[in-house]
Design an enzyme around this catalytic site. Structure first.
Site, PDB file in Angstrom:
ATOM      1  N   GLU A  39      -6.466   0.578  -5.385  1.00  0.00           N
ATOM      2  CA  GLU A  39      -6.524   1.660  -4.416  1.00  0.00           C
ATOM      3  C   GLU A  39      -5.356   1.445  -3.457  1.00  0.00           C
ATOM      4  O   GLU A  39      -5.207   0.358  -2.908  1.00  0.00           O
ATOM      5  CB  GLU A  39      -7.856   1.618  -3.651  1.00  0.00           C
ATOM      6  CG  GLU A  39      -7.933   2.776  -2.690  1.00  0.00           C
ATOM      7  CD  GLU A  39      -9.206   2.812  -1.856  1.00  0.00           C
ATOM      8  OE1 GLU A  39     -10.099   1.983  -2.055  1.00  0.00           O
ATOM      9  OE2 GLU A  39      -9.259   3.703  -0.988  1.00  0.00           O
ATOM     10  N   ARG A 264     -14.034 -12.817  -9.020  1.00  0.00           N
ATOM     11  CA  ARG A 264     -12.846 -12.730  -8.187  1.00  0.00           C
ATOM     12  C   ARG A 264     -12.201 -14.094  -8.016  1.00  0.00           C
ATOM     13  O   ARG A 264     -12.876 -15.109  -8.007  1.00  0.00           O
ATOM     14  CB  ARG A 264     -13.230 -12.248  -6.778  1.00  0.00           C
ATOM     15  CG  ARG A 264     -13.390 -10.782  -6.689  1.00  0.00           C
ATOM     16  CD  ARG A 264     -13.792 -10.348  -5.299  1.00  0.00           C
ATOM     17  NE  ARG A 264     -13.965  -8.918  -5.351  1.00  0.00           N
ATOM     18  CZ  ARG A 264     -13.034  -8.034  -4.944  1.00  0.00           C
ATOM     19  NH1 ARG A 264     -11.925  -8.449  -4.387  1.00  0.00           N
ATOM     20  NH2 ARG A 264     -13.230  -6.744  -5.080  1.00  0.00           N
ATOM     21  N   LYS A 274      -8.795  -6.744   1.972  1.00  0.00           N
ATOM     22  CA  LYS A 274      -7.702  -5.905   2.468  1.00  0.00           C
ATOM     23  C   LYS A 274      -7.959  -5.474   3.909  1.00  0.00           C
ATOM     24  O   LYS A 274      -7.030  -5.327   4.694  1.00  0.00           O
ATOM     25  CB  LYS A 274      -7.536  -4.673   1.575  1.00  0.00           C
ATOM     26  CG  LYS A 274      -6.738  -4.986   0.314  1.00  0.00           C
ATOM     27  CD  LYS A 274      -6.321  -3.719  -0.409  1.00  0.00           C
ATOM     28  CE  LYS A 274      -7.349  -3.324  -1.423  1.00  0.00           C
ATOM     29  NZ  LYS A 274      -6.922  -2.249  -2.318  1.00  0.00           N
TER      30      LYS A 274
END
Ligand code: ATP
Ligand code: MG
Length: 560
Positions: A39, A264, A274
Protein backbone atom coordinates in the site's frame (compact mmCIF):
# COMPACT_ATOMS: atom_id res chain seq x y z
CA UNK A 1 15.39 -28.54 4.05
CA UNK A 2 13.87 -30.58 1.26
CA UNK A 3 15.43 -32.29 -1.70
CA UNK A 4 16.32 -30.81 -5.06
CA UNK A 5 13.22 -30.18 -7.08
CA UNK A 6 12.71 -30.52 -10.81
CA UNK A 7 14.29 -27.09 -11.33
CA UNK A 8 17.43 -28.39 -9.67
CA UNK A 9 17.44 -26.06 -6.67
CA UNK A 10 16.96 -26.90 -3.04
CA UNK A 11 13.65 -26.12 -1.39
CA UNK A 12 14.65 -23.04 0.59
CA UNK A 13 11.64 -22.99 2.89
CA UNK A 14 8.17 -24.46 3.33
CA UNK A 15 6.76 -22.29 0.53
CA UNK A 16 9.20 -23.84 -1.93
CA UNK A 17 8.04 -27.24 -0.78
CA UNK A 18 4.44 -26.31 -1.53
CA UNK A 19 5.38 -25.02 -4.97
CA UNK A 20 7.54 -28.05 -5.71
CA UNK A 21 4.51 -30.14 -5.01
CA UNK A 22 2.28 -27.97 -7.20
CA UNK A 23 4.78 -28.46 -10.00
CA UNK A 24 4.61 -32.22 -9.57
CA UNK A 25 0.81 -32.26 -9.63
CA UNK A 26 0.75 -29.67 -12.42
CA UNK A 27 -1.71 -27.64 -10.38
CA UNK A 28 -1.05 -24.40 -12.22
CA UNK A 29 0.03 -25.89 -15.52
CA UNK A 30 3.66 -25.26 -14.58
CA UNK A 31 3.03 -21.59 -13.98
CA UNK A 32 4.44 -19.64 -11.04
CA UNK A 33 3.32 -16.04 -10.70
CA UNK A 34 3.93 -14.03 -7.53
CA UNK A 35 3.57 -10.39 -6.61
CA UNK A 36 4.51 -7.79 -4.06
CA UNK A 37 1.42 -5.73 -3.15
CA UNK A 38 2.39 -2.68 -1.05
CA UNK A 39 0.00 0.00 0.00
CA UNK A 40 1.65 3.31 -0.97
CA UNK A 41 1.22 4.83 2.46
CA UNK A 42 4.85 4.90 3.54
CA UNK A 43 8.35 3.89 2.53
CA UNK A 44 9.39 0.26 2.42
CA UNK A 45 11.23 -1.27 5.34
CA UNK A 46 13.37 -4.34 5.82
CA UNK A 47 10.29 -6.52 6.41
CA UNK A 48 8.93 -5.49 3.02
CA UNK A 49 12.37 -6.21 1.57
CA UNK A 50 12.07 -9.76 2.91
CA UNK A 51 8.70 -10.14 1.24
CA UNK A 52 10.08 -8.76 -2.04
CA UNK A 53 13.09 -11.07 -1.97
CA UNK A 54 10.86 -14.03 -1.18
CA UNK A 55 8.30 -13.34 -3.91
CA UNK A 56 10.78 -12.32 -6.54
CA UNK A 57 13.13 -15.16 -5.59
CA UNK A 58 10.35 -17.69 -6.10
CA UNK A 59 9.45 -16.28 -9.52
CA UNK A 60 13.11 -16.34 -10.53
CA UNK A 61 13.80 -19.84 -9.20
CA UNK A 62 10.78 -21.35 -11.00
CA UNK A 63 11.15 -19.29 -14.20
CA UNK A 64 7.93 -17.56 -13.30
CA UNK A 65 6.76 -13.98 -13.16
CA UNK A 66 6.72 -11.35 -10.46
CA UNK A 67 4.39 -8.33 -10.37
CA UNK A 68 4.68 -5.09 -8.49
CA UNK A 69 1.19 -4.02 -7.57
CA UNK A 70 0.13 -0.99 -5.62
CA UNK A 71 -2.75 -1.70 -3.33
CA UNK A 72 -3.92 1.88 -3.62
CA UNK A 73 -7.42 1.57 -2.25
CA UNK A 74 -7.20 4.14 0.53
CA UNK A 75 -7.00 7.68 -0.91
CA UNK A 76 -6.54 9.43 2.41
CA UNK A 77 -3.20 7.93 3.33
CA UNK A 78 -1.60 7.38 -0.03
CA UNK A 79 0.72 9.60 -2.00
CA UNK A 80 2.66 9.63 -5.24
CA UNK A 81 5.86 10.21 -3.27
CA UNK A 82 5.40 6.79 -1.71
CA UNK A 83 4.67 5.15 -5.07
CA UNK A 84 7.90 6.55 -6.48
CA UNK A 85 10.02 5.57 -3.52
CA UNK A 86 8.61 2.03 -3.60
CA UNK A 87 9.40 1.61 -7.30
CA UNK A 88 12.93 2.84 -6.69
CA UNK A 89 13.44 0.50 -3.73
CA UNK A 90 12.05 -2.59 -5.45
CA UNK A 91 14.29 -1.97 -8.48
CA UNK A 92 17.29 -1.32 -6.28
CA UNK A 93 16.74 -4.61 -4.48
CA UNK A 94 17.02 -6.28 -7.88
CA UNK A 95 13.46 -7.62 -8.00
CA UNK A 96 12.69 -7.42 -11.69
CA UNK A 97 9.00 -6.87 -12.41
CA UNK A 98 9.81 -6.06 -16.07
CA UNK A 99 6.79 -4.10 -17.34
CA UNK A 100 4.39 -5.55 -14.81
CA UNK A 101 3.61 -2.66 -12.55
CA UNK A 102 -0.06 -2.55 -11.63
CA UNK A 103 -2.42 -0.42 -9.58
CA UNK A 104 -5.45 -1.79 -7.75
CA UNK A 105 -7.19 1.47 -8.53
CA UNK A 106 -7.17 0.50 -12.21
CA UNK A 107 -9.42 -2.42 -11.26
CA UNK A 108 -12.05 -0.29 -9.50
CA UNK A 109 -14.57 -0.59 -12.34
CA UNK A 110 -14.20 -4.37 -12.46
CA UNK A 111 -14.51 -4.60 -8.68
CA UNK A 112 -17.63 -2.45 -8.79
CA UNK A 113 -19.19 -4.75 -11.37
CA UNK A 114 -18.41 -7.78 -9.24
CA UNK A 115 -20.01 -6.09 -6.25
CA UNK A 116 -23.12 -5.52 -8.35
CA UNK A 117 -23.03 -9.21 -9.26
CA UNK A 118 -23.01 -10.18 -5.58
CA UNK A 119 -25.90 -7.81 -4.87
CA UNK A 120 -27.85 -9.44 -7.71
CA UNK A 121 -27.19 -12.84 -6.18
CA UNK A 122 -28.52 -11.58 -2.87
CA UNK A 123 -25.05 -11.83 -1.39
CA UNK A 124 -24.40 -8.17 -0.58
CA UNK A 125 -26.45 -5.31 0.84
CA UNK A 126 -26.28 -1.63 1.57
CA UNK A 127 -26.25 -0.91 5.28
CA UNK A 128 -27.14 2.39 6.95
CA UNK A 129 -25.75 1.54 10.36
CA UNK A 130 -22.97 3.82 11.58
CA UNK A 131 -19.43 2.53 11.93
CA UNK A 132 -19.93 2.35 15.66
CA UNK A 133 -23.18 0.44 15.39
CA UNK A 134 -21.62 -1.99 12.97
CA UNK A 135 -18.90 -2.63 15.50
CA UNK A 136 -21.46 -3.19 18.26
CA UNK A 137 -23.56 -5.53 16.12
CA UNK A 138 -20.53 -7.53 15.21
CA UNK A 139 -20.42 -9.45 18.48
CA UNK A 140 -17.27 -10.92 19.99
CA UNK A 141 -15.28 -14.13 19.85
CA UNK A 142 -17.63 -15.60 22.46
CA UNK A 143 -20.91 -13.95 21.40
CA UNK A 144 -22.54 -14.13 17.98
CA UNK A 145 -23.23 -10.91 16.10
CA UNK A 146 -26.61 -9.31 15.47
CA UNK A 147 -28.10 -8.84 12.02
CA UNK A 148 -28.49 -5.31 10.80
CA UNK A 149 -32.09 -4.16 10.29
CA UNK A 150 -31.07 -3.23 6.72
CA UNK A 151 -29.87 -6.73 5.93
CA UNK A 152 -33.16 -7.74 4.37
CA UNK A 153 -33.34 -4.92 1.84
CA UNK A 154 -34.51 -6.05 -1.59
CA UNK A 155 -32.00 -6.65 -4.36
CA UNK A 156 -33.63 -3.84 -6.30
CA UNK A 157 -33.22 -1.36 -3.45
CA UNK A 158 -29.63 -2.46 -2.87
CA UNK A 159 -28.77 -1.99 -6.54
CA UNK A 160 -30.30 1.45 -6.52
CA UNK A 161 -28.60 2.55 -3.30
CA UNK A 162 -25.22 1.19 -4.33
CA UNK A 163 -25.40 3.05 -7.61
CA UNK A 164 -26.30 6.23 -5.77
CA UNK A 165 -23.41 5.66 -3.36
CA UNK A 166 -21.15 5.64 -6.37
CA UNK A 167 -22.74 8.78 -7.79
CA UNK A 168 -21.90 10.67 -4.63
CA UNK A 169 -25.40 11.15 -3.25
CA UNK A 170 -24.34 10.28 0.29
CA UNK A 171 -21.89 11.64 2.78
CA UNK A 172 -18.92 9.79 4.26
CA UNK A 173 -20.09 7.13 6.68
CA UNK A 174 -23.75 7.33 5.73
CA UNK A 175 -23.82 3.96 4.04
CA UNK A 176 -21.60 0.96 3.37
CA UNK A 177 -21.88 -2.10 1.20
CA UNK A 178 -21.55 -5.35 3.11
CA UNK A 179 -21.27 -8.97 2.12
CA UNK A 180 -24.19 -11.07 3.35
CA UNK A 181 -22.52 -14.06 4.91
CA UNK A 182 -23.14 -15.13 8.48
CA UNK A 183 -23.46 -12.92 11.56
CA UNK A 184 -22.91 -15.88 13.85
CA UNK A 185 -19.82 -17.29 12.17
CA UNK A 186 -17.08 -18.15 14.67
CA UNK A 187 -14.74 -16.33 12.26
CA UNK A 188 -15.44 -12.63 12.82
CA UNK A 189 -14.21 -11.83 9.34
CA UNK A 190 -17.24 -13.63 7.94
CA UNK A 191 -19.78 -11.59 9.91
CA UNK A 192 -20.98 -9.53 6.98
CA UNK A 193 -17.69 -7.72 6.29
CA UNK A 194 -17.70 -4.27 4.73
CA UNK A 195 -16.88 -4.20 1.02
CA UNK A 196 -17.25 -0.50 0.23
CA UNK A 197 -17.02 2.74 2.18
CA UNK A 198 -17.94 6.21 1.09
CA UNK A 199 -14.83 8.39 1.08
CA UNK A 200 -15.03 11.78 -0.55
CA UNK A 201 -11.33 12.32 -1.07
CA UNK A 202 -9.04 12.83 -3.99
CA UNK A 203 -7.18 9.72 -5.05
CA UNK A 204 -3.56 10.15 -6.13
CA UNK A 205 -4.26 8.43 -9.46
CA UNK A 206 -8.03 8.44 -9.91
CA UNK A 207 -8.58 12.02 -8.85
CA UNK A 208 -12.28 12.41 -8.06
CA UNK A 209 -13.52 9.60 -10.28
CA UNK A 210 -14.60 7.61 -7.22
CA UNK A 211 -16.16 8.38 -3.88
CA UNK A 212 -16.66 4.77 -2.82
CA UNK A 213 -13.56 2.75 -2.06
CA UNK A 214 -13.17 -1.03 -1.69
CA UNK A 215 -11.92 -2.36 1.63
CA UNK A 216 -8.74 -4.35 1.74
CA UNK A 217 -10.66 -7.56 2.40
CA UNK A 218 -12.86 -7.13 -0.64
CA UNK A 219 -10.15 -5.87 -2.96
CA UNK A 220 -7.14 -7.95 -2.18
CA UNK A 221 -8.22 -11.36 -3.41
CA UNK A 222 -9.75 -9.81 -6.52
CA UNK A 223 -6.48 -8.10 -7.40
CA UNK A 224 -4.64 -11.41 -7.18
CA UNK A 225 -7.37 -13.08 -9.22
CA UNK A 226 -7.29 -10.44 -11.97
CA UNK A 227 -3.51 -10.79 -12.30
CA UNK A 228 -3.79 -14.58 -12.27
CA UNK A 229 -1.35 -14.88 -9.39
CA UNK A 230 -0.66 -18.53 -8.58
CA UNK A 231 0.79 -18.22 -5.09
CA UNK A 232 -0.54 -15.32 -3.13
CA UNK A 233 1.99 -15.05 -0.33
CA UNK A 234 1.11 -12.90 2.64
CA UNK A 235 1.81 -12.53 6.34
CA UNK A 236 0.16 -14.56 9.08
CA UNK A 237 -2.42 -12.01 10.18
CA UNK A 238 -4.33 -12.82 6.98
CA UNK A 239 -4.74 -16.49 7.78
CA UNK A 240 -8.13 -15.74 9.35
CA UNK A 241 -9.14 -13.73 6.30
CA UNK A 242 -8.52 -16.56 3.88
CA UNK A 243 -12.01 -18.08 4.33
CA UNK A 244 -13.45 -14.69 3.39
CA UNK A 245 -11.28 -14.37 0.27
CA UNK A 246 -12.30 -17.90 -0.63
CA UNK A 247 -15.95 -16.98 -0.16
CA UNK A 248 -15.72 -13.94 -2.46
CA UNK A 249 -13.87 -15.82 -5.20
CA UNK A 250 -16.18 -18.81 -5.01
CA UNK A 251 -19.35 -16.71 -5.05
CA UNK A 252 -18.07 -14.86 -8.11
CA UNK A 253 -16.76 -18.06 -9.67
CA UNK A 254 -13.52 -16.43 -10.79
CA UNK A 255 -9.87 -17.48 -10.92
CA UNK A 256 -8.72 -18.52 -7.47
CA UNK A 257 -5.08 -18.16 -6.41
CA UNK A 258 -3.65 -20.10 -3.51
CA UNK A 259 -2.88 -18.04 -0.43
CA UNK A 260 0.12 -19.02 1.68
CA UNK A 261 0.89 -17.25 4.94
CA UNK A 262 4.29 -16.78 6.55
CA UNK A 263 5.50 -14.97 9.67
CA UNK A 264 6.51 -11.33 9.51
CA UNK A 265 10.18 -10.54 9.78
CA UNK A 266 10.86 -8.40 12.83
CA UNK A 267 14.09 -6.77 13.92
CA UNK A 268 15.09 -5.89 17.44
CA UNK A 269 16.07 -2.35 18.50
CA UNK A 270 13.70 -0.83 15.96
CA UNK A 271 10.06 -0.44 15.02
CA UNK A 272 8.55 -1.63 11.75
CA UNK A 273 5.01 -0.39 11.71
CA UNK A 274 4.58 2.18 8.96
CA UNK A 275 2.44 4.22 11.31
CA UNK A 276 5.25 4.40 13.84
CA UNK A 277 7.88 5.11 11.23
CA UNK A 278 5.70 7.92 9.91
CA UNK A 279 5.50 9.35 13.41
CA UNK A 280 9.29 9.34 13.71
CA UNK A 281 9.44 11.25 10.43
CA UNK A 282 6.61 13.70 11.05
CA UNK A 283 7.72 14.58 14.55
CA UNK A 284 11.31 14.90 13.39
CA UNK A 285 12.88 12.31 15.62
CA UNK A 286 14.74 11.39 12.45
CA UNK A 287 15.71 13.28 9.36
CA UNK A 288 13.17 11.81 6.91
CA UNK A 289 12.23 8.30 5.78
CA UNK A 290 15.74 7.81 4.45
CA UNK A 291 17.50 8.73 7.68
CA UNK A 292 20.36 6.21 7.93
CA UNK A 293 19.06 5.07 11.33
CA UNK A 294 15.69 4.03 9.92
CA UNK A 295 14.96 0.38 9.10
CA UNK A 296 13.64 1.53 5.73
CA UNK A 297 15.17 0.34 2.48
CA UNK A 298 16.03 3.95 1.60
CA UNK A 299 17.57 4.49 5.05
CA UNK A 300 19.66 1.35 4.77
CA UNK A 301 20.74 2.36 1.26
CA UNK A 302 21.84 5.78 2.49
CA UNK A 303 23.58 4.12 5.40
CA UNK A 304 25.69 2.15 2.91
CA UNK A 305 23.89 -1.18 2.76
CA UNK A 306 24.01 -3.08 -0.51
CA UNK A 307 21.11 -5.01 -2.08
CA UNK A 308 23.22 -8.17 -1.78
CA UNK A 309 23.58 -7.71 1.97
CA UNK A 310 19.86 -7.20 2.41
CA UNK A 311 19.09 -10.22 0.25
CA UNK A 312 21.52 -12.36 2.23
CA UNK A 313 20.04 -11.17 5.48
CA UNK A 314 16.50 -12.01 4.44
CA UNK A 315 17.62 -15.40 3.09
CA UNK A 316 19.47 -16.20 6.28
CA UNK A 317 16.81 -15.02 8.67
CA UNK A 318 14.51 -17.56 7.11
CA UNK A 319 10.88 -17.74 6.15
CA UNK A 320 8.88 -19.35 8.92
CA UNK A 321 5.37 -20.12 10.04
CA UNK A 322 5.88 -18.60 13.48
CA UNK A 323 6.64 -15.04 14.45
CA UNK A 324 10.15 -14.29 15.56
CA UNK A 325 12.50 -11.39 15.98
CA UNK A 326 15.76 -11.31 14.08
CA UNK A 327 18.79 -9.85 15.75
CA UNK A 328 19.99 -6.63 14.20
CA UNK A 329 23.53 -7.99 14.49
CA UNK A 330 22.61 -10.51 11.78
CA UNK A 331 21.88 -7.62 9.46
CA UNK A 332 25.17 -6.00 10.46
CA UNK A 333 26.99 -9.24 9.84
CA UNK A 334 25.60 -9.46 6.31
CA UNK A 335 26.75 -5.98 5.31
CA UNK A 336 30.17 -6.45 6.89
CA UNK A 337 30.55 -9.71 5.02
CA UNK A 338 29.61 -8.10 1.70
CA UNK A 339 31.68 -4.94 2.10
CA UNK A 340 34.69 -6.89 3.30
CA UNK A 341 34.87 -8.31 -0.21
CA UNK A 342 33.94 -5.15 -2.07
CA UNK A 343 35.01 -2.04 -0.21
CA UNK A 344 38.26 -0.29 -0.93
CA UNK A 345 40.36 0.29 2.17
CA UNK A 346 41.37 3.81 3.09
CA UNK A 347 42.71 5.72 6.05
CA UNK A 348 40.81 8.40 7.91
CA UNK A 349 41.37 10.01 11.28
CA UNK A 350 38.23 10.97 13.14
CA UNK A 351 39.72 12.80 16.12
CA UNK A 352 43.11 14.01 15.01
CA UNK A 353 46.29 14.42 17.09
CA UNK A 354 49.21 16.03 15.34
CA UNK A 355 52.51 14.15 15.13
CA UNK A 356 55.72 15.80 13.97
CA UNK A 357 58.46 13.43 12.85
CA UNK A 358 61.51 15.29 14.00
CA UNK A 359 64.15 13.42 12.01
CA UNK A 360 62.19 13.39 8.73
CA UNK A 361 63.42 15.88 6.09
CA UNK A 362 61.43 19.10 5.99
CA UNK A 363 60.04 19.06 2.45
CA UNK A 364 60.28 15.42 1.57
CA UNK A 365 57.15 13.62 0.39
CA UNK A 366 57.12 9.87 -0.11
CA UNK A 367 54.46 8.00 -2.02
CA UNK A 368 53.81 4.77 -0.14
CA UNK A 369 52.07 1.71 -1.52
CA UNK A 370 48.80 0.70 0.05
CA UNK A 371 46.72 -2.28 -1.04
CA UNK A 372 43.11 -1.51 -1.82
CA UNK A 373 41.63 -4.73 -0.58
CA UNK A 374 43.53 -7.65 0.94
CA UNK A 375 40.50 -9.87 0.17
CA UNK A 376 40.64 -9.07 -3.52
CA UNK A 377 44.01 -8.34 -5.10
CA UNK A 378 42.40 -7.50 -8.40
CA UNK A 379 41.39 -4.23 -6.76
CA UNK A 380 45.04 -3.20 -6.95
CA UNK A 381 46.86 -0.64 -4.86
CA UNK A 382 47.16 3.09 -4.47
CA UNK A 383 49.74 5.63 -3.34
CA UNK A 384 49.57 7.38 -0.01
CA UNK A 385 51.67 10.49 0.65
CA UNK A 386 53.82 10.54 3.76
CA UNK A 387 55.68 13.58 5.12
CA UNK A 388 57.01 15.24 8.22
CA UNK A 389 53.66 16.11 9.76
CA UNK A 390 50.90 13.60 10.12
CA UNK A 391 47.77 13.08 12.17
CA UNK A 392 46.91 10.04 14.21
CA UNK A 393 43.83 9.20 16.22
CA UNK A 394 43.79 10.83 19.69
CA UNK A 395 42.87 7.47 21.18
CA UNK A 396 45.99 5.90 19.68
CA UNK A 397 48.17 7.70 22.21
CA UNK A 398 48.04 7.37 25.98
CA UNK A 399 50.29 9.06 28.49
CA UNK A 400 49.49 6.59 31.25
CA UNK A 401 48.48 3.44 29.41
CA UNK A 402 46.87 0.46 31.11
CA UNK A 403 48.56 -2.91 30.73
CA UNK A 404 48.13 -4.39 27.28
CA UNK A 405 47.88 -1.05 25.45
CA UNK A 406 49.90 -1.63 22.28
CA UNK A 407 49.59 1.75 20.65
CA UNK A 408 51.72 4.83 21.15
CA UNK A 409 52.97 5.81 24.63
CA UNK A 410 55.74 8.17 25.81
CA UNK A 411 59.05 6.58 24.79
CA UNK A 412 57.22 3.73 23.06
CA UNK A 413 57.09 2.57 19.46
CA UNK A 414 54.32 1.81 17.06
CA UNK A 415 54.05 1.04 13.36
CA UNK A 416 52.32 3.48 11.07
CA UNK A 417 50.27 1.44 8.61
CA UNK A 418 52.03 1.20 5.17
CA UNK A 419 54.88 3.40 6.54
CA UNK A 420 57.49 3.32 9.31
CA UNK A 421 57.91 2.53 12.95
CA UNK A 422 57.91 5.71 14.99
CA UNK A 423 58.93 6.40 18.57
CA UNK A 424 57.34 9.01 20.79
CA UNK A 425 60.08 11.33 22.03
CA UNK A 426 58.12 14.24 23.48
CA UNK A 427 54.56 15.18 24.42
CA UNK A 428 53.52 18.81 23.90
CA UNK A 429 50.66 20.23 25.96
CA UNK A 430 48.81 23.52 25.97
CA UNK A 431 48.26 25.69 29.02
CA UNK A 432 45.16 23.66 29.89
CA UNK A 433 47.38 20.59 30.15
CA UNK A 434 45.80 19.04 27.05
CA UNK A 435 47.98 17.07 24.68
CA UNK A 436 48.21 19.00 21.42
CA UNK A 437 51.13 17.42 19.63
CA UNK A 438 53.56 14.54 19.75
CA UNK A 439 57.17 14.74 18.61
CA UNK A 440 58.34 11.44 17.30
CA UNK A 441 61.37 9.99 15.53
CA UNK A 442 61.12 7.48 12.73
CA UNK A 443 63.38 4.58 11.82
CA UNK A 444 64.13 4.75 8.05
CA UNK A 445 65.00 1.03 7.93
CA UNK A 446 61.49 -0.01 8.92
CA UNK A 447 59.66 1.05 5.77
CA UNK A 448 56.70 -1.26 5.12
CA UNK A 449 57.47 -3.89 2.51
CA UNK A 450 61.05 -2.78 1.69
CA UNK A 451 62.65 -1.95 5.04
CA UNK A 452 65.71 -3.99 6.10
CA UNK A 453 65.15 -3.74 9.83
CA UNK A 454 63.97 -6.83 11.68
CA UNK A 455 62.39 -4.69 14.37
CA UNK A 456 58.91 -5.76 15.45
CA UNK A 457 56.29 -3.81 17.37
CA UNK A 458 52.95 -4.98 18.70
CA UNK A 459 50.74 -2.17 17.52
CA UNK A 460 49.94 -0.72 14.11
CA UNK A 461 47.94 2.47 13.80
CA UNK A 462 46.42 4.46 10.96
CA UNK A 463 47.31 8.04 10.08
CA UNK A 464 46.97 10.70 7.40
CA UNK A 465 49.41 13.24 6.02
CA UNK A 466 48.75 16.69 7.49
CA UNK A 467 49.59 18.39 4.22
CA UNK A 468 47.50 16.13 1.98
CA UNK A 469 44.50 14.97 3.94
CA UNK A 470 41.17 16.67 3.37
CA UNK A 471 38.49 17.56 5.85
CA UNK A 472 35.16 15.80 5.81
CA UNK A 473 32.16 15.33 8.02
CA UNK A 474 31.71 11.88 9.49
CA UNK A 475 28.47 10.63 10.95
CA UNK A 476 28.50 7.79 13.43
CA UNK A 477 25.27 6.01 14.18
CA UNK A 478 24.03 3.98 17.05
CA UNK A 479 20.76 2.07 17.40
CA UNK A 480 17.71 4.27 17.23
CA UNK A 481 16.21 2.69 20.34
CA UNK A 482 17.70 1.80 23.68
CA UNK A 483 15.69 -1.37 24.20
CA UNK A 484 15.26 -4.55 22.19
CA UNK A 485 11.50 -4.33 21.72
CA UNK A 486 10.56 -0.64 21.74
CA UNK A 487 7.03 -1.28 20.54
CA UNK A 488 6.10 -3.96 23.05
CA UNK A 489 4.07 -1.46 25.09
CA UNK A 490 1.17 0.85 24.32
CA UNK A 491 0.77 2.77 21.06
CA UNK A 492 3.19 5.64 21.56
CA UNK A 493 5.38 4.23 24.30
CA UNK A 494 8.08 3.50 21.76
CA UNK A 495 8.93 7.20 21.72
CA UNK A 496 10.15 6.89 25.31
CA UNK A 497 12.90 4.54 24.20
CA UNK A 498 14.52 6.67 21.55
CA UNK A 499 18.28 6.70 21.91
CA UNK A 500 19.22 10.36 22.21
CA UNK A 501 22.81 9.51 21.26
CA UNK A 502 22.05 7.65 18.07
CA UNK A 503 23.85 10.20 15.88
CA UNK A 504 27.30 11.64 16.48
CA UNK A 505 28.53 14.19 13.97
CA UNK A 506 32.25 14.74 13.62
CA UNK A 507 32.61 17.82 11.51
CA UNK A 508 36.35 17.82 10.92
CA UNK A 509 37.59 14.33 10.30
CA UNK A 510 40.67 13.99 8.08
CA UNK A 511 40.62 11.64 5.11
CA UNK A 512 43.45 10.39 2.89
CA UNK A 513 43.66 12.42 -0.34
CA UNK A 514 42.84 9.58 -2.75
CA UNK A 515 39.20 9.81 -1.65
CA UNK A 516 38.86 13.48 -2.44
CA UNK A 517 36.85 12.90 -5.63
CA UNK A 518 34.57 10.20 -4.30
CA UNK A 519 30.99 10.14 -5.43
CA UNK A 520 27.86 9.95 -3.31
CA UNK A 521 27.18 6.32 -2.51
CA UNK A 522 30.85 5.20 -2.77
CA UNK A 523 31.79 2.75 -0.07
CA UNK A 524 35.04 2.33 1.83
CA UNK A 525 36.52 0.61 4.77
CA UNK A 526 38.31 3.15 6.91
CA UNK A 527 40.92 0.93 8.41
CA UNK A 528 40.22 0.06 12.04
CA UNK A 529 37.11 2.29 12.08
CA UNK A 530 34.50 0.46 10.07
CA UNK A 531 32.72 0.67 6.74
CA UNK A 532 31.66 4.08 5.52
CA UNK A 533 29.83 5.46 2.54
CA UNK A 534 29.59 8.89 1.02
CA UNK A 535 26.24 10.38 1.98
CA UNK A 536 23.89 10.99 -0.93
CA UNK A 537 21.94 13.74 0.79
CA UNK A 538 24.37 16.15 2.42
CA UNK A 539 27.67 15.70 0.58
CA UNK A 540 28.74 18.72 -1.45
CA UNK A 541 31.66 19.40 -3.77
CA UNK A 542 33.25 21.44 -0.97
CA UNK A 543 32.67 18.95 1.80
CA UNK A 544 31.98 15.26 1.67
CA UNK A 545 29.88 13.61 4.36
CA UNK A 546 30.63 10.00 5.27
CA UNK A 547 28.11 7.78 7.01
CA UNK A 548 29.42 4.93 9.07
CA UNK A 549 27.55 1.89 7.80
CA UNK A 550 28.81 -0.47 10.46
CA UNK A 551 31.84 -0.92 12.70
CA UNK A 552 34.46 -3.60 12.18
CA UNK A 553 34.20 -6.70 14.21
CA UNK A 554 37.92 -7.16 14.33
CA UNK A 555 40.59 -4.56 14.06
CA UNK A 556 44.18 -5.40 13.43
CA UNK A 557 45.38 -3.68 16.56
CA UNK A 558 44.56 -5.35 19.81
CA UNK A 559 41.91 -3.42 21.70
CA UNK A 560 42.49 -2.40 25.30
P1 ATP B 1 0.07 -1.71 6.85
O1 ATP B 1 -0.79 -2.72 6.14
O2 ATP B 1 -0.17 -1.63 8.31
O3 ATP B 1 0.14 -0.39 6.19
P2 ATP B 1 2.20 -3.40 6.00
O4 ATP B 1 3.59 -3.39 6.49
O5 ATP B 1 1.42 -4.66 6.02
O6 ATP B 1 1.52 -2.26 6.81
P3 ATP B 1 1.81 -3.34 3.15
O7 ATP B 1 2.07 -2.23 2.22
O8 ATP B 1 0.45 -3.90 3.21
O9 ATP B 1 2.22 -2.80 4.56
O10 ATP B 1 2.86 -4.48 2.90
C1 ATP B 1 3.10 -5.01 1.63
C2 ATP B 1 3.53 -6.43 1.72
O11 ATP B 1 4.68 -6.58 2.56
C3 ATP B 1 2.43 -7.28 2.33
O12 ATP B 1 2.23 -8.36 1.46
C4 ATP B 1 2.96 -7.73 3.65
O13 ATP B 1 2.56 -9.03 3.93
C5 ATP B 1 4.48 -7.62 3.48
N1 ATP B 1 5.12 -7.26 4.75
C6 ATP B 1 4.89 -6.16 5.47
N2 ATP B 1 5.62 -6.17 6.59
C7 ATP B 1 6.33 -7.31 6.59
C8 ATP B 1 7.27 -7.91 7.49
N3 ATP B 1 7.63 -7.31 8.62
N4 ATP B 1 7.81 -9.09 7.15
C9 ATP B 1 7.48 -9.68 6.00
N5 ATP B 1 6.60 -9.18 5.11
C10 ATP B 1 6.03 -8.01 5.39
MG1 MG C 1 -0.66 -4.60 5.01
Amino acid sequence: MGANNSEGHKAKNFIYEIIDNDMKTNKWGGRVHTRFPPEPNGYLHIGHAASICLNYGIARDYNGKFNLRFDDTNPEKEETEYVESIIEDVKWLGADFEDRIFYASDYFEQMYNWAVELIKKGKAYVDDLSAEEIREYRGTLTEPGKESPYRSRSIKENLDLFERMRKGEFKNGEKVLRAKIDMSSPNLNLRDPIMYRIVHAEHHRQGNAWCIYPTYDWAHGLEDSIERITHSICTLEFENHRPLYDWFLNELGIYHPQQIEFARINLNYTVMSKRKLLKLVQEKYVDGWDDPRMPTVSGLRRRGYTPEAIRNFTDNSGIAKRDKVSDISLLEFSIRDDLNKKAQRAMAVLKPLKVVIINYPENKIEELDAINNPEDHSMGSRKIPFCKEIYIEQTDFMENPPKGYYRLVPGGEVRLRYAYIIKCEEVIKNDKNEIVELRCSYDPDTKSGTGTSKKKVKGTIHWVSAKHAFEAEVRLYDRLFTVETPDAGKENDFLDFINSNSLEIISNALIEPSLKNSNPGDKFQFERLGYFCVDTKYSTKEKLVFNRTVGLKDSWTKKV
